[in-house]
Design a protein around this motif. Structure first.
Motif, PDB file in Angstrom:
ATOM      1  N   LEU A 227     -48.055   0.270  23.282  1.00 46.69           N
ATOM      2  CA  LEU A 227     -49.257  -0.381  22.772  1.00 46.69           C
ATOM      3  C   LEU A 227     -49.048  -1.865  22.523  1.00 46.69           C
ATOM      4  N   GLY A 228     -47.858  -2.234  22.131  1.00 44.94           N
ATOM      5  CA  GLY A 228     -47.600  -3.633  21.797  1.00 44.94           C
ATOM      6  C   GLY A 228     -47.073  -4.465  22.934  1.00 44.94           C
ATOM      7  N   GLU A 229     -46.841  -3.869  24.103  1.00 41.95           N
ATOM      8  CA  GLU A 229     -46.242  -4.605  25.204  1.00 41.95           C
ATOM      9  C   GLU A 229     -47.298  -5.409  25.979  1.00 41.95           C
ATOM     10  N   SER A 230     -46.981  -6.646  26.267  1.00 45.65           N
ATOM     11  CA  SER A 230     -47.888  -7.486  27.049  1.00 45.65           C
ATOM     12  C   SER A 230     -47.165  -8.262  28.138  1.00 45.65           C
ATOM     13  N   ALA A 231     -45.950  -8.721  27.860  1.00 43.85           N
ATOM     14  CA  ALA A 231     -45.244  -9.573  28.818  1.00 43.85           C
ATOM     15  C   ALA A 231     -44.985  -8.848  30.129  1.00 43.85           C
ATOM     16  N   ALA A 232     -44.456  -7.626  30.040  1.00 43.16           N
ATOM     17  CA  ALA A 232     -44.150  -6.879  31.260  1.00 43.16           C
ATOM     18  C   ALA A 232     -45.416  -6.493  32.016  1.00 43.16           C
ATOM     19  N   LEU A 233     -46.490  -6.205  31.300  1.00 52.90           N
ATOM     20  CA  LEU A 233     -47.728  -5.775  31.944  1.00 52.90           C
ATOM     21  C   LEU A 233     -48.458  -6.928  32.618  1.00 52.90           C
ATOM     22  N   LEU A 234     -48.277  -8.131  32.135  1.00 53.42           N
ATOM     23  CA  LEU A 234     -48.888  -9.282  32.799  1.00 53.42           C
ATOM     24  C   LEU A 234     -48.360  -9.444  34.228  1.00 53.42           C
ATOM     25  N   PHE A 235     -47.091  -9.083  34.450  1.00 52.60           N
ATOM     26  CA  PHE A 235     -46.495  -9.197  35.774  1.00 52.60           C
ATOM     27  C   PHE A 235     -46.850  -8.013  36.665  1.00 52.60           C
TER      28      PHE A 235
ATOM     29  N   ALA B  42     -46.989   1.274  34.316  1.00 52.29           N
ATOM     30  CA  ALA B  42     -46.467   2.477  33.665  1.00 52.29           C
ATOM     31  C   ALA B  42     -45.021   2.738  34.080  1.00 52.29           C
ATOM     32  N   LEU B  43     -44.705   2.566  35.365  1.00 57.96           N
ATOM     33  CA  LEU B  43     -43.333   2.769  35.823  1.00 57.96           C
ATOM     34  C   LEU B  43     -42.385   1.754  35.196  1.00 57.96           C
ATOM     35  N   THR B  44     -42.854   0.538  35.014  1.00 56.77           N
ATOM     36  CA  THR B  44     -42.032  -0.469  34.334  1.00 56.77           C
ATOM     37  C   THR B  44     -41.791  -0.076  32.884  1.00 56.77           C
ATOM     38  N   LEU B  45     -42.828   0.427  32.224  1.00 60.01           N
ATOM     39  CA  LEU B  45     -42.677   0.847  30.836  1.00 60.01           C
ATOM     40  C   LEU B  45     -41.801   2.086  30.713  1.00 60.01           C
ATOM     41  N   VAL B  46     -41.761   2.905  31.747  1.00 55.62           N
ATOM     42  CA  VAL B  46     -40.857   4.060  31.743  1.00 55.62           C
ATOM     43  C   VAL B  46     -39.409   3.593  31.625  1.00 55.62           C
TER      44      VAL B  46
ATOM     45  N   PHE C   3     -37.910  -7.014  32.261  1.00 52.95           N
ATOM     46  CA  PHE C   3     -38.474  -5.786  32.815  1.00 52.95           C
ATOM     47  C   PHE C   3     -39.725  -6.089  33.652  1.00 52.95           C
ATOM     48  N   GLY C   4     -40.528  -7.019  33.166  1.00 55.52           N
ATOM     49  CA  GLY C   4     -41.716  -7.384  33.925  1.00 55.52           C
ATOM     50  C   GLY C   4     -41.378  -7.985  35.272  1.00 55.52           C
ATOM     51  N   LEU C   5     -40.353  -8.838  35.304  1.00 61.64           N
ATOM     52  CA  LEU C   5     -39.940  -9.453  36.564  1.00 61.64           C
ATOM     53  C   LEU C   5     -39.407  -8.396  37.529  1.00 61.64           C
ATOM     54  N   VAL C   6     -38.563  -7.498  37.012  1.00 58.77           N
ATOM     55  CA  VAL C   6     -38.010  -6.433  37.863  1.00 58.77           C
ATOM     56  C   VAL C   6     -39.117  -5.488  38.323  1.00 58.77           C
ATOM     57  N   GLY C   7     -40.044  -5.155  37.415  1.00 61.90           N
ATOM     58  CA  GLY C   7     -41.150  -4.286  37.795  1.00 61.90           C
ATOM     59  C   GLY C   7     -42.039  -4.913  38.844  1.00 61.90           C
ATOM     60  N   MET C   8     -42.236  -6.217  38.765  1.00 58.77           N
ATOM     61  CA  MET C   8     -43.037  -6.898  39.779  1.00 58.77           C
ATOM     62  C   MET C   8     -42.361  -6.826  41.141  1.00 58.77           C
ATOM     63  N   LEU C   9     -41.035  -6.992  41.178  1.00 59.82           N
ATOM     64  CA  LEU C   9     -40.321  -6.958  42.445  1.00 59.82           C
ATOM     65  C   LEU C   9     -40.211  -5.543  43.005  1.00 59.82           C
ATOM     66  N   LEU C  10     -40.006  -4.558  42.125  1.00 61.09           N
ATOM     67  CA  LEU C  10     -39.800  -3.187  42.587  1.00 61.09           C
ATOM     68  C   LEU C  10     -41.102  -2.446  42.846  1.00 61.09           C
ATOM     69  N   PHE C  11     -42.042  -2.550  41.909  1.00 60.93           N
ATOM     70  CA  PHE C  11     -43.229  -1.709  41.950  1.00 60.93           C
ATOM     71  C   PHE C  11     -44.468  -2.456  42.457  1.00 60.93           C
ATOM     72  N   SER C  12     -44.720  -3.642  41.922  1.00 56.85           N
ATOM     73  CA  SER C  12     -45.928  -4.361  42.317  1.00 56.85           C
ATOM     74  C   SER C  12     -45.899  -4.745  43.790  1.00 56.85           C
ATOM     75  N   ASN C  13     -44.714  -5.081  44.316  1.00 53.86           N
ATOM     76  CA  ASN C  13     -44.611  -5.463  45.721  1.00 53.86           C
ATOM     77  C   ASN C  13     -44.679  -4.268  46.668  1.00 53.86           C
ATOM     78  N   THR C  14     -44.543  -3.054  46.127  1.00 52.33           N
ATOM     79  CA  THR C  14     -44.577  -1.869  46.978  1.00 52.33           C
ATOM     80  C   THR C  14     -45.890  -1.101  46.846  1.00 52.33           C
ATOM     81  N   ILE C  15     -46.339  -0.861  45.616  1.00 54.93           N
ATOM     82  CA  ILE C  15     -47.586  -0.104  45.424  1.00 54.93           C
ATOM     83  C   ILE C  15     -48.729  -0.995  44.953  1.00 54.93           C
ATOM     84  N   GLY C  16     -48.458  -2.283  44.771  1.00 54.49           N
ATOM     85  CA  GLY C  16     -49.500  -3.212  44.360  1.00 54.49           C
ATOM     86  C   GLY C  16     -49.580  -3.365  42.850  1.00 54.49           C
ATOM     87  N   THR C  17     -50.219  -4.435  42.413  1.00 56.36           N
ATOM     88  CA  THR C  17     -50.435  -4.667  40.986  1.00 56.36           C
ATOM     89  C   THR C  17     -51.432  -3.648  40.465  1.00 56.36           C
TER      90      THR C  17
END
Length: 285
Positions: free
Chosen positions: A207-215, A142-146, A122-136
């Protein structure tokens, strides 16, 4: 003798199974309580007001986790603001409106598959979909966690909707209520427990998620307002725990953060439980 032997073997089997169940329950509870006591005992003595109310200062080597606490609350609120309407709406469609069983089975299979994907994916996909478009930023996290928590909210709400008796719907239709009015005034109030359960499970995973948020969300320690923080990178408590424990090797701060991550879900679960009881009292009246 022929009748007593089967009865004796069945009794021995029942005693063995019940004993194994009690031992498994006791072992599980003991492990959970021991873990909580150990983390709280190691972390609470290191929690100070200065740590909770200040930002970190690398010049004076001051440890402050106020930005991490605020970022955690911000990302919880932002995720729930998206995932609750989407998850509850999808569950209502699947249970109340969808008539094609193949579509329902396909969506349910997709949500179950989505729930089993590792968070690092999820973190990898979120980085490609969201971080590359709206920035880190926290919004990208939050969208990745959704996406991660949609299956939990959908399944819990759907099972709760299925538990509402069909006679309730038929009675509302008999009184002249339309489809949506029946769902809004009769079905959803009866299924509020499932919605609250989905929210509690989602908050625990957030609250417990870290891997996806690091990306996607980064690990900045800066205090911002709610709307400003959504467009800025920020570290949550779980990400900060990883940074302090793995990168800095400061396990005293890591245990303090772990204690906070245990205390926060207890507070949130208590609030959610009181909210559920409020709706139950309102429904009973």
């Amino acid at each position: 003798m022929r009748n007593t032997r089967p009865r004796l073997s069945r009794r021995i089997y029942a005693i063995a199974v019940s004993t194994a169940m009690y031992l498994s329950t006791a072992l599980t509870v003991t492990l959970a309580i021991s873990l909580m006591i150990y983390v709280l005992a190691q972390g609470i003595p290191h929690i100070t007001w200065e740590m909770l109310s200040t930002a970190p200062s690398y010049i004076g080597k001051r440890v402050g986790i106020l930005p991490d606490i605020l970022n955690t609350l911000y990302i919880v609120l932002a995720t729930l603001a998206f995932v609750i309407p989407l998850g509850v709406g999808a569950a209502i469609y699947l249970n109340e409106y969808a008539t094609n069983k193949r579509i329902v089975q396909t969506i349910e299979y997709a949500t179950e598959t989505l729930a089993g994907i590792p968070s690092i994916i999820f973190g990898l996909v979120g980085m490609l979909l969201f971080s590359n478009t709206i920035g880190t930023s926290l919004l990208a996290g939050a969208l990745t966690l959704v996406i991660m928590n949609l299956p939990t909210v959908i399944r819990s709400t759907q099972e709760s909707l299925k538990s509402v008796p069909q006679s309730y719907r038929e009675g509302a239709f008999g009184l002249g209520a339309g489809k949506w009015r029946t769902i809004r005034t009769v079905v959803l109030p009866q299924a509020i427990d499932g919605v609250i359960t989905g929210c509690i499970l989602s908050v625990g995973r957030i609250l417990g998620e870290s891997a996806a948020l690091l990306f996607t969300a980064g690990f900045a320690h800066t205090v911002h307002g709610f709307f400003d923080s959504l467009h800025s990178p920020g570290a949550t408590l779980s990400v900060s725990l990883y940074v302090y424990a793995k990168e800095n090797g400061d396990f005293t701060v890591a245990f303090a953060l772990g204690a906070l991550l245990l205390i926060l879900p207890l507070i949130i679960n208590g609030i959610a439980t009181q909210t559920g009881r409020y709706f139950e009292r309102k429904r009973a009246v």
